[in-house]
Design a protein around this motif. Structure first.
Motif, PDB file in Angstrom:
ATOM      1  N   LYS A 226     -10.085   8.375  -1.403  1.00  0.00           N
ATOM      2  CA  LYS A 226      -9.074   7.495  -1.992  1.00  0.00           C
ATOM      3  C   LYS A 226      -7.691   8.057  -1.670  1.00  0.00           C
ATOM      4  O   LYS A 226      -7.359   9.172  -2.057  1.00  0.00           O
ATOM      5  N   VAL A 227      -6.902   7.264  -0.971  1.00  0.00           N
ATOM      6  CA  VAL A 227      -5.562   7.690  -0.568  1.00  0.00           C
ATOM      7  C   VAL A 227      -4.551   6.700  -1.112  1.00  0.00           C
ATOM      8  O   VAL A 227      -4.666   5.489  -0.900  1.00  0.00           O
ATOM      9  N   ARG A 228      -3.559   7.230  -1.799  1.00  0.00           N
ATOM     10  CA  ARG A 228      -2.407   6.435  -2.226  1.00  0.00           C
ATOM     11  C   ARG A 228      -1.209   6.933  -1.429  1.00  0.00           C
ATOM     12  O   ARG A 228      -0.841   8.106  -1.526  1.00  0.00           O
ATOM     13  N   TYR A 229      -0.634   6.063  -0.631  1.00  0.00           N
ATOM     14  CA  TYR A 229       0.461   6.446   0.252  1.00  0.00           C
ATOM     15  C   TYR A 229       1.704   5.646  -0.142  1.00  0.00           C
ATOM     16  O   TYR A 229       1.747   4.426   0.002  1.00  0.00           O
ATOM     17  N   ALA A 230       2.712   6.342  -0.633  1.00  0.00           N
ATOM     18  CA  ALA A 230       3.955   5.694  -1.052  1.00  0.00           C
ATOM     19  C   ALA A 230       5.087   6.185  -0.166  1.00  0.00           C
ATOM     20  O   ALA A 230       5.232   7.394   0.071  1.00  0.00           O
ATOM     21  N   THR A 231       5.898   5.255   0.328  1.00  0.00           N
ATOM     22  CA  THR A 231       6.998   5.628   1.210  1.00  0.00           C
ATOM     23  C   THR A 231       8.211   4.770   0.907  1.00  0.00           C
ATOM     24  O   THR A 231       8.086   3.564   0.658  1.00  0.00           O
ATOM     25  N   VAL A 232       9.392   5.401   0.914  1.00  0.00           N
ATOM     26  CA  VAL A 232      10.650   4.699   0.687  1.00  0.00           C
ATOM     27  C   VAL A 232      11.602   5.037   1.834  1.00  0.00           C
ATOM     28  O   VAL A 232      11.867   6.214   2.093  1.00  0.00           O
ATOM     29  N   HIS A 233      12.101   4.007   2.513  1.00  0.00           N
ATOM     30  CA  HIS A 233      13.057   4.193   3.601  1.00  0.00           C
ATOM     31  C   HIS A 233      14.424   3.719   3.111  1.00  0.00           C
ATOM     32  O   HIS A 233      14.587   2.560   2.745  1.00  0.00           O
ATOM     33  N   GLN A 234      15.388   4.632   3.105  1.00  0.00           N
ATOM     34  CA  GLN A 234      16.725   4.318   2.590  1.00  0.00           C
ATOM     35  C   GLN A 234      17.797   4.894   3.507  1.00  0.00           C
ATOM     36  O   GLN A 234      18.654   5.670   3.075  1.00  0.00           O
ATOM     37  N   MET A 235      17.744   4.509   4.785  1.00  0.00           N
ATOM     38  CA  MET A 235      18.703   5.012   5.767  1.00  0.00           C
ATOM     39  C   MET A 235      19.841   4.021   5.972  1.00  0.00           C
ATOM     40  O   MET A 235      19.719   2.838   5.672  1.00  0.00           O
ATOM     41  N   ASP A 236      20.981   4.520   6.477  1.00  0.00           N
ATOM     42  CA  ASP A 236      22.185   3.697   6.496  1.00  0.00           C
ATOM     43  C   ASP A 236      22.268   2.792   7.719  1.00  0.00           C
ATOM     44  O   ASP A 236      21.342   2.708   8.532  1.00  0.00           O
ATOM     45  N   THR A 237      23.392   2.091   7.843  1.00  0.00           N
ATOM     46  CA  THR A 237      23.537   1.047   8.859  1.00  0.00           C
ATOM     47  C   THR A 237      23.469   1.569  10.290  1.00  0.00           C
ATOM     48  O   THR A 237      23.173   0.798  11.213  1.00  0.00           O
ATOM     49  N   LEU A 238      23.734   2.833  10.511  1.00  0.00           N
ATOM     50  CA  LEU A 238      23.717   3.391  11.855  1.00  0.00           C
ATOM     51  C   LEU A 238      22.306   3.718  12.342  1.00  0.00           C
ATOM     52  O   LEU A 238      22.124   4.091  13.504  1.00  0.00           O
ATOM     53  N   VAL A 239      21.325   3.609  11.463  1.00  0.00           N
ATOM     54  CA  VAL A 239      19.948   3.948  11.826  1.00  0.00           C
ATOM     55  C   VAL A 239      19.146   2.675  12.075  1.00  0.00           C
ATOM     56  O   VAL A 239      19.046   1.807  11.206  1.00  0.00           O
ATOM     57  N   THR A 240      18.588   2.560  13.263  1.00  0.00           N
ATOM     58  CA  THR A 240      17.596   1.524  13.553  1.00  0.00           C
ATOM     59  C   THR A 240      16.229   2.142  13.314  1.00  0.00           C
ATOM     60  O   THR A 240      15.887   3.169  13.915  1.00  0.00           O
ATOM     61  N   ASP A 241      15.455   1.533  12.434  1.00  0.00           N
ATOM     62  CA  ASP A 241      14.193   2.113  11.973  1.00  0.00           C
ATOM     63  C   ASP A 241      13.029   1.260  12.466  1.00  0.00           C
ATOM     64  O   ASP A 241      12.902   0.093  12.095  1.00  0.00           O
ATOM     65  N   VAL A 242      12.178   1.847  13.312  1.00  0.00           N
ATOM     66  CA  VAL A 242      10.958   1.176  13.765  1.00  0.00           C
ATOM     67  C   VAL A 242       9.781   2.082  13.406  1.00  0.00           C
ATOM     68  O   VAL A 242       9.672   3.198  13.923  1.00  0.00           O
ATOM     69  N   SER A 243       8.935   1.614  12.500  1.00  0.00           N
ATOM     70  CA  SER A 243       7.854   2.442  11.961  1.00  0.00           C
ATOM     71  C   SER A 243       6.518   1.711  12.044  1.00  0.00           C
ATOM     72  O   SER A 243       6.429   0.520  11.719  1.00  0.00           O
ATOM     73  N   PHE A 244       5.497   2.462  12.453  1.00  0.00           N
ATOM     74  CA  PHE A 244       4.123   1.944  12.502  1.00  0.00           C
ATOM     75  C   PHE A 244       3.251   2.799  11.594  1.00  0.00           C
ATOM     76  O   PHE A 244       3.150   4.015  11.787  1.00  0.00           O
ATOM     77  N   ARG A 245       2.633   2.146  10.621  1.00  0.00           N
ATOM     78  CA  ARG A 245       1.748   2.844   9.677  1.00  0.00           C
ATOM     79  C   ARG A 245       0.351   2.259   9.809  1.00  0.00           C
ATOM     80  O   ARG A 245       0.194   1.042   9.812  1.00  0.00           O
ATOM     81  N   ARG A 246      -0.636   3.123   9.889  1.00  0.00           N
ATOM     82  CA  ARG A 246      -1.993   2.611  10.050  1.00  0.00           C
ATOM     83  C   ARG A 246      -3.003   3.519   9.353  1.00  0.00           C
ATOM     84  O   ARG A 246      -2.929   4.743   9.461  1.00  0.00           O
ATOM     85  N   ALA A 247      -3.928   2.892   8.649  1.00  0.00           N
ATOM     86  CA  ALA A 247      -5.004   3.621   7.976  1.00  0.00           C
ATOM     87  C   ALA A 247      -6.337   3.143   8.520  1.00  0.00           C
ATOM     88  O   ALA A 247      -6.549   1.936   8.696  1.00  0.00           O
ATOM     89  N   VAL A 248      -7.250   4.077   8.778  1.00  0.00           N
ATOM     90  CA  VAL A 248      -8.602   3.765   9.225  1.00  0.00           C
ATOM     91  C   VAL A 248      -9.552   4.219   8.124  1.00  0.00           C
ATOM     92  O   VAL A 248      -9.581   5.406   7.767  1.00  0.00           O
ATOM     93  N   LEU A 249     -10.303   3.261   7.576  1.00  0.00           N
ATOM     94  CA  LEU A 249     -11.115   3.511   6.390  1.00  0.00           C
ATOM     95  C   LEU A 249     -12.606   3.474   6.721  1.00  0.00           C
ATOM     96  O   LEU A 249     -13.095   2.494   7.296  1.00  0.00           O
ATOM     97  N   GLU A 250     -13.319   4.516   6.321  1.00  0.00           N
ATOM     98  CA  GLU A 250     -14.764   4.537   6.494  1.00  0.00           C
ATOM     99  C   GLU A 250     -15.442   3.951   5.249  1.00  0.00           C
ATOM    100  O   GLU A 250     -14.774   3.401   4.374  1.00  0.00           O
ATOM    101  N   ASN A 251     -16.760   4.052   5.159  1.00  0.00           N
ATOM    102  CA  ASN A 251     -17.507   3.426   4.066  1.00  0.00           C
ATOM    103  C   ASN A 251     -16.943   3.785   2.701  1.00  0.00           C
ATOM    104  O   ASN A 251     -16.763   4.974   2.384  1.00  0.00           O
TER     105      ASN A 251
END
Length: 434
Positions: A226-251
């Motif tokens: 059991k994984v709980r993943y919490a993320t907050v992105h709070q970067m300013d106007t000069l930052v272009t943010d491209v993020s890929f998040r992926r979880a692979v779950l077994e039985n």
């Protein structure tokens, strides 16, 4: 069709950098192969968004990061995020590398590993090598390939079999030098029947030039984990943010995504759960606020392969001023994934005539014995609700504020982490200019 990508570094320079950082040979080879791929691949395709018009080339150069002797030496932007919240463990990245890593003795004694990914690649090859770049593959597009070639610092978390961690583990990732590459990679491995909550914050401060953040998150949840993943992105106007998040779950594994998209700059994110095993479960909650002329593209996906696999996706976004948002929800149920249940809701609230929102619910179903549903809405603040509140003595500004908070409340109130709820409530107030 492919396009030629201008590489931010030459292969020999990348090899020399990897060797100077004492990286294992397999990682050097992996980086060089990814760099070659990057020159052949096109940019990712975003729904109704031309990412080629964005600032996705300001990678900067790798710069050595100076370690913090203690948290007292940390910048204020970090201190306010970690106060009284790092009992279990804390990892801090500043620009191109790790500057602080700590794990409680109790968790270390149980075999938990929590450090930066660069260190883990050297010291825990048997855990890192089999999983790195397997959930988000380098050959998907040029940004993924360049990330695989250039990632730095990052976070590595391993939870052994049957270990349940009660306190959240935390990371803070800061960019405050526009000339330094900022491309953290997070790899979480939760072994069989383990349990963990991980929270991270992406922040920026005092930037003098544009920065491109290329981020990847990979979560590997073994059977019953059991994984709980919490993320907050709070970067300013000069930052272009491209993020890929992926979880692979077994039985029977479970992932809970809690995502706060609070950036001020252009943002694209893809949060995907791959329900590979029977009985695996995914729950994704995303809240976002856009302002200024910010362009946003948020995609949440659930791909069902296993039988009896429920997934839920909830996204609520508020767009102010001239901000725009493309909200994509994709449920893909593969052939053989019987008894799968995929549900999704996307809602966008626009606070200005110039704000734009587009909600795109997508169901792709290749199996008959399943349940799936979606709901989507895009609209402005209801003037009747504003009028009602004003008739009760509340001014227009406060009336609209209450309506917006009420719009986001179903997601925020469902977040089980009190500290994260408080933080998101503060960021919502800040983004709304209250």
């Amino acid at each position: 069709m492919t396009t030629q990508t201008i590489l931010p570094v030459e292969s020999e320079a990348l090899r020399a950098l990897s060797e100077s950082n004492n990286e294992p040979g397999w990682l050097t080879v992996q980086r060089l192969e990814a760099l070659k791929l990057a020159s052949e691949l096109a940019l990712p395709k975003l729904e109704k968004q031309k990412i080629e018009r964005w600032n996705v080339s300001e990678y900067g150069t790798y710069k050595t990061s100076k370690a913090l002797a203690s948290l007292d030496d940390a910048p204020e932007s970090i201190k306010k995020l970690v106060q009284d919240q790092n009992e279990g463990g804390l990892v801090i990245q500043r620009n191109s590398g790790n500057v602080y890593a700590k794990l409680s003795e109790e968790l270390a004694a149980k075999g938990v590993i929590f450090t930066d990914l660069a260190t883990a690649a050297r010291e825990h090859e048997n855990l890192v090598k089999p999983y790195l770049n397997t959930a988000v593959k380098a050959d998907e597009h040029s940004i993924a390939a360049l990330h695989a070639a250039l990632w730095n610092g990052g976070v590595f978390l391993y939870v052994p079999e049957n270990v349940e961690i009660e306190v959240p583990l935390q990371a803070v990732l800061l960019t405050d030098d526009a000339s330094a590459t900022f491309a953290p990679h997070v790899l979480v491995i939760a072994d069989t029947n383990s349990s963990v909550t991980y929270v991270d914050n992406y922040v920026s401060s005092e930037l003098s030039a544009p920065v491109f953040h290329s981020g990847v998150v990979e979560v590997i949840a073994k059977a019953g984990a059991k994984v709980r993943y919490a993320t907050v992105h709070q970067m300013d106007t000069l930052v272009t943010d491209v993020s890929f998040r992926r979880a692979v779950l077994e039985n029977d594994a479970t992932i809970e995504w809690i995502v706060g998209e609070m950036n001020d700059g252009d943002t694209a994110s893809n949060t995907m759960s791959v329900l590979k095993g029977n009985g695996s479960k995914s729950d994704s909650k995303v809240i976002a606020i856009g302002s200024g002329s910010q362009k946003n593209n948020y995609t949440t996906e659930a791909r069902h392969f296993g039988k009896n696999t429920p997934s839920q996706m909830i996204t609520r976004a508020v767009m102010r001023e001239e901000a725009s948002a493309i909200i994509n929800g994709i449920t893909k149920i593969e052939k053989g994934a019987t008894k799968a249940d995929g549900q999704q809701t996307e809602k966008v609230l626009m606070l200005s005539p110039k704000a734009r929102g587009d909600a795109n619910p997508i169901l792709l179903i290749d199996e008959d014995d399943v349940t799936a549903g979606h709901a989507a809405s895009v609209g402005q603040v209801n003037p009747e609700q504003v009028h009602y509140l004003m008739s009760r003595g509340i001014n227009r500004t406060d009336a609209e504020r209450l309506i917006i908070i009420g719009f986001l409340a179903p997601v925020v109130s469902d977040i089980p982490l009190e500290a994260l709820r408080t933080q998101l409530q503060y960021l919502i107030e800040r983004k709304l200019g209250q």
